[in-house]
Scaffold this motif. Sequence first.
Motif, PDB file in Angstrom:
ATOM      1  N   GLU A 285       0.831  -1.202   0.000  1.00  0.00           N
ATOM      2  CA  GLU A 285       0.000   0.000   0.000  1.00  0.00           C
ATOM      3  C   GLU A 285       0.874   1.263   0.000  1.00  0.00           C
ATOM      4  OE1 GLU A 285      -2.979   2.437   2.991  1.00  0.00           O
ATOM      5  OE2 GLU A 285      -2.696   0.271   3.313  1.00  0.00           O
TER       6      GLU A 285
ATOM      7  N   TYR B 169       2.207   1.934  -3.412  1.00  0.00           N
ATOM      8  CA  TYR B 169       1.162   2.522  -4.261  1.00  0.00           C
ATOM      9  C   TYR B 169       0.994   4.011  -3.962  1.00  0.00           C
ATOM     10  CZ  TYR B 169      -3.537   3.829  -5.740  1.00  0.00           C
ATOM     11  OH  TYR B 169      -4.610   4.491  -6.288  1.00  0.00           O
ATOM     12  N   ARG B 170       0.968   4.352  -2.675  1.00  0.00           N
ATOM     13  CA  ARG B 170       0.805   5.754  -2.283  1.00  0.00           C
ATOM     14  C   ARG B 170       1.961   6.606  -2.812  1.00  0.00           C
ATOM     15  NH1 ARG B 170      -2.758   7.125   1.761  1.00  0.00           N
ATOM     16  NH2 ARG B 170      -3.968   5.419   2.693  1.00  0.00           N
TER      17      ARG B 170
ATOM     18  N   LEU C 156      -7.708   6.429   1.373  1.00  0.00           N
ATOM     19  CA  LEU C 156      -7.910   5.959   0.006  1.00  0.00           C
ATOM     20  C   LEU C 156      -9.404   5.814  -0.254  1.00  0.00           C
ATOM     21  CD1 LEU C 156      -5.241   3.109  -0.306  1.00  0.00           C
ATOM     22  CD2 LEU C 156      -5.015   5.490  -1.033  1.00  0.00           C
ATOM     23  N   THR C 157      -9.867   6.327  -1.388  1.00  0.00           N
ATOM     24  CA  THR C 157     -11.251   6.081  -1.790  1.00  0.00           C
ATOM     25  C   THR C 157     -11.408   4.621  -2.208  1.00  0.00           C
ATOM     26  OG1 THR C 157     -10.863   6.601  -4.112  1.00  0.00           O
ATOM     27  CG2 THR C 157     -11.406   8.449  -2.631  1.00  0.00           C
TER      28      THR C 157
ATOM     29  N   SER D 283      -8.148   2.417   5.475  1.00  0.00           N
ATOM     30  CA  SER D 283      -8.765   3.635   4.956  1.00  0.00           C
ATOM     31  C   SER D 283     -10.241   3.756   5.314  1.00  0.00           C
ATOM     32  CB  SER D 283      -8.623   3.697   3.430  1.00  0.00           C
ATOM     33  OG  SER D 283      -7.309   4.070   3.054  1.00  0.00           O
TER      34      SER D 283
ATOM     35  N   ARG E  53       1.626   7.014  -6.654  1.00  0.00           N
ATOM     36  CA  ARG E  53       0.492   7.857  -7.076  1.00  0.00           C
ATOM     37  C   ARG E  53       0.444   9.195  -6.332  1.00  0.00           C
ATOM     38  NH1 ARG E  53       0.557   4.655 -10.610  1.00  0.00           N
ATOM     39  NH2 ARG E  53      -1.146   3.287 -11.336  1.00  0.00           N
TER      40      ARG E  53
ATOM     41  N   GLU F  63      -7.707   0.204  -7.340  1.00  0.00           N
ATOM     42  CA  GLU F  63      -6.519   0.401  -8.192  1.00  0.00           C
ATOM     43  C   GLU F  63      -5.278  -0.159  -7.505  1.00  0.00           C
ATOM     44  OE1 GLU F  63      -4.261   3.926 -10.694  1.00  0.00           O
ATOM     45  OE2 GLU F  63      -5.198   4.420  -8.773  1.00  0.00           O
ATOM     46  N   CYS F  64      -5.176   0.030  -6.201  1.00  0.00           N
ATOM     47  CA  CYS F  64      -4.044  -0.524  -5.447  1.00  0.00           C
ATOM     48  C   CYS F  64      -4.021  -2.041  -5.539  1.00  0.00           C
ATOM     49  CB  CYS F  64      -4.127  -0.060  -3.997  1.00  0.00           C
ATOM     50  SG  CYS F  64      -2.783  -0.652  -2.944  1.00  0.00           S
TER      51      CYS F  64
ATOM     52  N   GLU G  53     -12.304   3.581  -5.085  1.00  0.00           N
ATOM     53  CA  GLU G  53     -11.678   3.449  -6.406  1.00  0.00           C
ATOM     54  C   GLU G  53     -10.163   3.318  -6.288  1.00  0.00           C
ATOM     55  OE1 GLU G  53     -15.652   5.085  -6.824  1.00  0.00           O
ATOM     56  OE2 GLU G  53     -13.939   5.696  -5.591  1.00  0.00           O
ATOM     57  N   GLN G  54      -9.556   4.067  -5.378  1.00  0.00           N
ATOM     58  CA  GLN G  54      -8.108   3.981  -5.189  1.00  0.00           C
ATOM     59  C   GLN G  54      -7.706   2.657  -4.552  1.00  0.00           C
ATOM     60  OE1 GLN G  54      -7.727   7.625  -2.947  1.00  0.00           O
ATOM     61  NE2 GLN G  54      -6.716   8.684  -4.649  1.00  0.00           N
TER      62      GLN G  54
ATOM     63  N   VAL H 252      -0.372   9.743  -3.206  1.00  0.00           N
ATOM     64  CA  VAL H 252      -1.640   9.785  -2.473  1.00  0.00           C
ATOM     65  C   VAL H 252      -1.346   9.945  -0.989  1.00  0.00           C
ATOM     66  CG1 VAL H 252      -3.730   8.517  -1.864  1.00  0.00           C
ATOM     67  CG2 VAL H 252      -2.799   8.345  -4.176  1.00  0.00           C
TER      68      VAL H 252
END
Length: 315
Positions: A196, A199-200, A209-210, A273, A203, A216-217, A212-213, A205
């Motif tokens: 995670e 990924y952050r 995380l939403t 999240s 991106r 994607e992760c 959608e995020q 971020v």
Amino acid sequence: MDWLLAPPDALNASLLRVELTAFLRRHGAGQPDDFDDAGLIVSELLGNAVEHAGGPIWVTLDWSAPRPELIVHDLGAALDVEELALPDADSLRGRGLWLVSRLAADLAVVAKRGAGKRIHTVLPVTRRVEPSFDPPLRQVNPLPGLDEAGPDGFGRESFLRALVVELARTAENGHGPAAAERMVAQVGATVGGQMEQEYRRAREVVGRLTAEQVAECYLRLKSAIGGGFHVIAVGEDRIVLGNRQCPFGDTVRRAPALCRMTSSVFGGIAARSHGEAVVLLDERIAVGDPECRVTVLLGAAARANPGGHHYRDGS
């Protein structure tokens, strides 16, 4: 817990029945007759699958609720439990499932999308109160290292190496019958948390995380290790994913318990999240389904669902 009956014959069915009933007695509470009834249900369902399925048989024992659910997957023809009736006195067949329908708290047969069926039943014993393991993400020396990530995230070698290292590290500190539960919980929290963070960073971020995020992760980390995951649906309270290719290849059919790694990683990322998450492994390549289907419930939807694998934010 998952097993593959290979070969699917009477001897292996008998050995699995002994293993399963011994596990129920170690961890369960109830009267002696309750365990005898549970053993009879296991015996009849396995015997029926061996006699009629004509192919591989997968068995799952899910004890996430107070009473254990037994699930038998096979590639045989489906049947209608509503039509089960007591056979004639002189009949030598048909008594097994009728008897299960009388002893079990629930009995359902679901046809698979591909071929075969799943038989679900709830066994008449309850689980003793045991320690609960929901460890926080380790903050010291996480694996794999962030500098190991390539342009598309972590590769399979980094993932599997981290898995082995974390299992060995946790096993050294654990003991007793709960050791396996500790290992799976800690590995999922540590490895999934580090993925995670990668990924952050990629991106840029920060914060929550939403949905959608989060989805994607999931796709980023699973594609990096050779999985074939794709998003089926994303909403405020759930994420549904499919998968056409297991990162472990055909080996997963002989070790269906590896699916718990997907559950631990997905659940930990979502819970950090959204406060709480439940992962439902609806379909699995590991037990003969044409592809995997995973549902992740978020926040209030997770709190309202008593089934599946539960995860809470431990950060």
